[in-house]
Motif scaffolding. Structure first.
Motif, short mmCIF file in Angstrom:
data_model
loop_
_atom_site.label_atom_id
_atom_site.label_comp_id
_atom_site.label_asym_id
_atom_site.label_seq_id
_atom_site.Cartn_x
_atom_site.Cartn_y
_atom_site.Cartn_z
N HIS A 144 -0.20 81.70 2.03
CA HIS A 144 -0.84 81.77 3.34
C HIS A 144 -2.28 81.26 3.23
CE1 HIS A 144 2.17 84.88 4.66
NE2 HIS A 144 2.21 85.05 3.36
N ALA A 145 -2.62 80.70 2.12
CA ALA A 145 -4.02 80.44 1.80
C ALA A 145 -4.49 79.09 2.33
CB ALA A 145 -4.22 80.52 0.29
N ASP A 146 -5.72 78.77 1.95
CA ASP A 146 -6.34 77.50 2.30
C ASP A 146 -5.40 76.35 1.93
OD1 ASP A 146 -7.89 75.10 2.16
OD2 ASP A 146 -9.69 76.35 2.10
N PRO A 147 -5.14 75.45 2.86
CA PRO A 147 -4.23 74.33 2.55
C PRO A 147 -4.68 73.52 1.33
CG PRO A 147 -4.61 74.45 4.90
CD PRO A 147 -5.55 75.44 4.29
N GLY A 148 -5.99 73.47 1.07
CA GLY A 148 -6.46 72.74 -0.10
C GLY A 148 -5.93 73.32 -1.40
N LEU A 149 -5.80 74.64 -1.46
CA LEU A 149 -5.25 75.28 -2.65
C LEU A 149 -3.76 74.93 -2.82
CD1 LEU A 149 -5.53 77.23 -5.03
CD2 LEU A 149 -5.06 79.12 -3.44
N ILE A 150 -3.04 74.88 -1.71
CA ILE A 150 -1.62 74.50 -1.79
C ILE A 150 -1.49 73.06 -2.30
CG2 ILE A 150 0.51 74.27 -0.49
CD1 ILE A 150 -0.58 76.33 1.52
N LEU A 151 -2.35 72.19 -1.83
CA LEU A 151 -2.31 70.80 -2.31
C LEU A 151 -2.67 70.73 -3.79
CD1 LEU A 151 -3.93 68.99 0.75
CD2 LEU A 151 -1.51 69.06 0.11
N ASP A 152 -3.60 71.58 -4.26
CA ASP A 152 -3.90 71.64 -5.69
C ASP A 152 -2.65 72.03 -6.49
OD1 ASP A 152 -6.50 70.94 -5.29
OD2 ASP A 152 -7.32 72.97 -5.50
N ALA A 153 -1.91 72.99 -5.95
CA ALA A 153 -0.69 73.42 -6.63
C ALA A 153 0.33 72.28 -6.72
CB ALA A 153 -0.09 74.62 -5.91
N VAL A 154 0.43 71.51 -5.64
CA VAL A 154 1.35 70.36 -5.66
C VAL A 154 0.93 69.37 -6.76
CG1 VAL A 154 2.18 68.38 -4.33
CG2 VAL A 154 1.94 70.62 -3.22
N GLU A 155 -0.37 69.19 -6.91
CA GLU A 155 -0.88 68.28 -7.93
C GLU A 155 -0.54 68.77 -9.34
OE1 GLU A 155 -2.57 65.38 -8.01
OE2 GLU A 155 -2.27 65.14 -5.86
#
Length: 291
Positions: A144-155
């Motif tokens: 549910h967090a900042d979308p930037g963190l989710i994109l970091d996870a994808v990376e």
């Protein structure tokens, strides 16, 4: 009910996923009836977690009876190797099954958690070992967090196959990076990652309303009329998600099932109108991360 490819998993999920947290507030007979009702409506993707009270135990009997009809997602909030392994084995035991189709890192909220999860002794290593052993089939992540963190996870997680994150007309109307879940959706499509939408039916935070005065067992206030449910479902499903998950309160499940069965798209003008109508509403994410 419409089905869509769940990224590169090879599975086609129904446009609605059954969030089995709803079973937590039912007795066993009621839980059995709800699972049968959801299956009769055509839903083939179920999602549960060990943090959802006794939902795993209540899902178990009908899950085992209909195992071939259900694509099963489960989760762990453990961040280290040993904890994630123990929690997976506990879920397999409570559900009474030998394999889980999709096992997800649950509720990523902070960068330091991502560091721990992806470390040598982190939860991800345990999940990958479990996949090699045939205990799970696919790896996912929820946040549910900042979308930037989710994109970091994808990376950082190159074998990530699904993402679960908020998607609704309120967050789409927020023109800031903290609500840019559309950017997550776009990146997931580029990586052929399946996408599961949560909070599609959020009206907003409960604010200071006490729990005993809330008519629904959700951590946010949901919309609650058939017309509103259908409108919110149509919007979320039209954003390109693989599947939309129902809110947790069992009283709302039948309306979401009806919306999912009737879904035939939402044109751009109707989407824009809804976003503009709700542009100034408070969002339940990412300020309130726990549920």
């Amino acid at each position: 009910m419409e089905t869509r490819p769940l990224g590169g998993t090879g599975h086609d999920s129904t446009v609605m996923t059954f969030g089995a947290i709803a079973l937590n507030w039912l007795e066993q007979e009621g839980a059995n009836q709800m699972v049968e009702h959801v299956l009769d409506a055509g839903v083939n993707h179920f999602d549960v977690a060990p943090t959802y009270g006794d939902a795993e135990l209540k899902l178990g009997p009908k899950l085992r009876q209909h195992r071939d009809e259900i694509f099963l997602g489960c989760k762990t909030q453990e961040r280290d190797y040993e904890g994630a392994r123990r929690k997976l084995e506990r879920s397999l035991d409570r559900l009474g099954v030998e394999t889980i189709d999709l096992y997800q890192v649950h509720g990523l909220e902070y960068e330091h958690e991502l560091e721990e999860i992806t470390s040598e002794d982190g939860a991800l290593a345990a999940i990958r070992d479990a996949k090699a052993e045939g205990l799970i089939d696919h790896i996912g992540l929820t946040s549910h967090a900042d979308p930037g963190l989710i994109l970091d996870a994808v990376e950082r997680i190159d074998d990530l196959e699904t993402l679960m994150f908020p998607m609704n007309s309120v967050v789409v109307g927020k023109d800031d990076d903290e609500h840019d879940y559309a950017g997550v959706l776009e990146r997931a499509a580029e990586e052929d990652i399946g996408t599961l939408g949560i909070k599609a039916f959020a009206r907003g935070p409960w604010d200071n309303r006490p729990e005993h005065d809330r008519p629904f067992s959700n951590w946010y206030e949901p919309v609650d009329t058939p017309a509103e449910i259908e409108e919110r479902f149509d919007f979320a499903a039209s954003q390109g998600l693989t599947s939309v998950i129902n809110p947790g309160d069992p009283k709302l499940v039948a309306m979401v099932l009806a919306a999912a069965r009737n879904y035939d798209g939402m044109d751009d003008a109707a989407q824009r109108s809804l976003v503009e109508r709700l542009r100034h509403e408070d969002s339940p994410v990412p300020e309130q991360l726990h549920h």
